[in-house]
Design a protein around this motif. Structure first.
Motif, short mmCIF file in Angstrom:
data_model
loop_
_atom_site.label_atom_id
_atom_site.label_comp_id
_atom_site.label_asym_id
_atom_site.label_seq_id
_atom_site.Cartn_x
_atom_site.Cartn_y
_atom_site.Cartn_z
N UNK A 74 0.65 -1.29 -0.16
CA UNK A 74 -0.41 -0.30 0.17
C UNK A 74 0.89 1.20 -0.01
N UNK A 75 1.54 1.27 0.74
CA UNK A 75 2.93 2.15 0.91
C UNK A 75 3.18 2.53 -0.20
N UNK A 76 3.54 1.37 -0.95
CA UNK A 76 4.17 1.42 -2.79
C UNK A 76 3.31 2.26 -3.49
N UNK A 77 2.00 2.13 -3.25
CA UNK A 77 0.96 2.26 -4.17
C UNK A 77 0.57 3.67 -4.03
N UNK A 78 1.39 4.38 -2.81
CA UNK A 78 1.20 5.86 -2.50
C UNK A 78 0.13 6.31 -1.39
N UNK A 79 -0.50 5.29 -0.66
CA UNK A 79 -1.41 5.44 0.52
C UNK A 79 -0.32 6.20 1.34
N UNK A 80 -1.31 6.88 2.37
CA UNK A 80 -0.10 7.04 3.16
C UNK A 80 -0.30 6.62 4.13
N UNK A 81 0.54 6.00 5.42
CA UNK A 81 0.74 5.63 6.46
C UNK A 81 -0.73 5.23 7.26
N UNK A 82 -1.07 6.92 7.75
CA UNK A 82 -1.86 7.61 8.52
C UNK A 82 -3.71 6.53 7.75
N UNK A 83 -2.97 6.26 6.92
CA UNK A 83 -4.99 5.86 6.35
C UNK A 83 -4.73 3.93 6.19
N UNK A 84 -3.68 3.38 6.80
CA UNK A 84 -3.82 2.05 7.30
C UNK A 84 -4.20 1.62 8.36
N UNK A 85 -4.64 1.20 8.48
CA UNK A 85 -5.53 0.02 10.12
C UNK A 85 -5.09 -1.28 9.35
N UNK A 86 -4.52 -2.02 10.56
CA UNK A 86 -5.30 -3.55 10.74
C UNK A 86 -6.39 -3.94 12.31
N UNK A 87 -6.89 -5.13 11.47
CA UNK A 87 -8.00 -5.36 12.46
C UNK A 87 -7.41 -5.37 14.04
N UNK A 88 -6.13 -5.15 14.54
CA UNK A 88 -6.01 -5.21 15.91
C UNK A 88 -6.18 -3.50 16.06
N UNK A 89 -6.92 -2.92 14.75
CA UNK A 89 -7.13 -1.50 15.40
C UNK A 89 -8.65 -0.74 15.70
N UNK A 90 -9.26 -1.93 15.59
CA UNK A 90 -10.52 -1.45 15.42
C UNK A 90 -11.10 -0.87 16.65
N UNK A 91 -10.64 -1.15 17.20
CA UNK A 91 -11.11 -0.86 18.12
C UNK A 91 -10.77 0.78 18.99
N UNK A 92 -10.57 1.75 17.82
CA UNK A 92 -10.03 3.42 17.33
C UNK A 92 -10.76 3.63 16.22
N UNK A 93 -11.86 2.27 15.41
CA UNK A 93 -12.60 3.11 14.70
C UNK A 93 -13.77 2.29 14.83
N UNK A 94 -14.11 1.52 16.18
CA UNK A 94 -15.90 1.21 16.80
C UNK A 94 -16.06 1.55 17.66
N UNK A 95 -17.31 2.43 17.60
CA UNK A 95 -17.69 2.69 18.59
C UNK A 95 -18.42 1.45 19.21
#
Length: 471
Positions: free
Chosen positions: A72-93
């Motif tokens: 994704x980074x090679x395709x130009x996606x910025x690091x702050x837009x990439x999440x992992x399933x461990x990060x779902x607690x940040x996205x889900x209420x």
């Protein structure tokens, strides 16, 4: 928020419940066979196609997060837009979309029983027949035997639940454990002790009730830490927390993030199902080598194929190789194509536990060519069957092997050294029974149910401050 989900395999199926379809722009997958099709009514695109669109985030639902994030980074996606399933607690209420908790057996009654003391909760990431889930189940059986009120809980339902219920152990399935923290799960508050298994619970432990003692049983190699939030992991409160590891590989992995963390050892136990451990050794036309496990890069079956290719022709004719395990991966397809003309390599696909034990009883040598493997259960099962093992030094079991006596070890990734070990077994066929007997000794000393029970109860008694009493 508009986002892509990257990955459509097992972990997509595990976590897709948390996503609103109206917010999913598309699914991303590297498989040409899946691209430009629809899964769950959502279009599948290549990553390159997807990132040309306007989006807020890309969520990786796979344990191959390192390579997928690099892509994704090679395709130009910025690091702050990439999440992992461990990060779902940040996205889900969680309070807005929590899932109902399901209780089986007498789990609900036991949890609500305020008079019942010494209640122990065991937490698993799933209810499959995978190594960590089975190890935790065996732990639950030991604790039940010793008079504790035990509940087995999981993030996901699965076929292991039936087996647990048949053992008379209540079960809870709480999908909220995938994204929630310990303090979010009110039903846990009445337990005297919590045992959670694998790195999957680091988010859960980041918001823990420190009044409840917790044993964190680590099974994971460094590979499984690629999506872990290091700051979150470092912030876990260590009061009333004991961390134990299945051998050295998981210990080294977590200490690479937390160097000062004290980590004990608790290996799993394998129930002895062998009626007669004296193998009937008859001279055969071909030496039978077994490799058992999901066919993927981490398990190193490609290294094995390279080693077989390096064997002298006369040795290759004297051997047959069975690759047992899920064989639908891209690597499996590639290996099948490479070896299509070979008449001594067999891909069996997934088989049940009974068939695995039948193969171990009939085979001559187990090969574990993994690039990393915390403590492969099948190696302990092979030694239980008095079957010698050729182990990569990246497999945790190698720490307990006396090379050349009760097994053989080779340097991880070194196909030529693996070929040498295979040739040795072919040339020293008559020595395999004695090596297998010595391997059985390793099983009895390190991986038997009796040893596991003894070590587990030492740990439990230390946490519960009770005198060790065996029934």
């Amino acid at each position: 928020m508009k986002y892509f989900i990257f990955g459509t395999g097992d972990y997509y199926n595990r976590y897709k419940k948390w996503f609103d379809k109206d917010s999913v722009l598309a699914l991303l997958d590297n498989s040409p066979q899946k691209q430009n099709t629809f899964i769950d009514g959502i279009e599948v695109l290549s990553p390159a196609q997807g990132v040309r669109l306007s989006y807020d985030a890309v969520i990786i639902l796979s344990f191959y997060v390192k390579s997928m994030k690099e892509q994704l980074l090679e395709l130009g996606v910025s690091d702050d837009k990439i999440y992992h399933f461990y990060d779902l607690h940040k996205l889900i209420k969680l309070e807005a979309c929590s899932r109902p908790v399901r209780y089986y057996g007498k789990a609900f009654e036991l949890i609500r029983d305020g008079e019942c003391k010494n209640k122990i909760l065991l937490l698993s990431q799933d209810l499959t027949f995978g190594g960590p889930s089975l190890a935790l189940f065996h732990g639950a059986e030991v604790l039940k035997k010793h008079g504790y009120a035990v509940v087995y809980a999981s993030m996901l339902d699965g076929p292991l639940r039936t087996k647990i219920e048949e053992a008379g152990i209540p079960v809870v399935v709480d999908e909220n454990l995938q994204v929630g923290k310990m303090q979010d799960c009110g039903w846990i508050s009445g337990f005297s002790l919590v045992i959670c298994s694998t790195i999957n619970f680091h988010v859960f432990l980041a918001g823990r009730d420190t009044d409840i003692p917790v044993i964190w049983w680590i099974h994971d190699s460094l590979f499984f830490y690629d999506g872990v939030d290091k700051a979150l992991l470092q912030g876990i409160d260590r009061r009333n927390l004991r961390v134990v590891s299945v051998g050295p590989v998981p210990r080294q992995a977590i200490q690479s993030f937390l160097p000062d963390l004290e980590v004990g050892t608790l290996n799993y136990g394998v129930l002895d199902t062998v009626q007669d451990n004296r193998r009937h050794h008859e001279k055969k036309d071909k030496v039978c080598f077994l490799t058992i496990g999901y066919i993927e890069s981490r398990k190193g079956q490609d290294i094995l194929i390279q080693a077989i290719r390096m064997l002298p022709e006369e040795d290759r004719k004297k051997a047959e190789f069975y690759l047992v395990g899920q064989d639908s991966s891209l690597m499996a397809q590639q290996l099948k194509e490479e070896t299509a003309d070979w008449d001594n390599i067999f891909f069996t696909g997934t088989v049940d536990r009974e068939e695995i034990h039948r193969l171990l009883a009939k085979g001559d040598v187990l090969i574990c060519p993994s690039r990393e493997d915390p403590m492969p259960t099948v190696a302990a099962e092979a030694m239980m069957h008095s079957l010698p093992c050729i182990l990569s030094d990246a497999a945790g079991t190698a720490a307990y092997i006396d090379n050349g006596n009760d097994g053989l070890i080779f340097q991880s990734g070194n196909a030529s050294k693996l070929a040498e070990r295979i040739s040795w077994c072919i040339g020293h066929y008559d020595s395999l029974p004695s090596m297998g007997e010595a391997a059985r000794g390793v099983y009895e000393a390190r991986f038997s149910s009796d040893v596991f029970e003894r070590e587990l109860m030492k740990l439990i008694n230390a946490c519960m401050n009770e005198k060790c009493v065996y029934k």
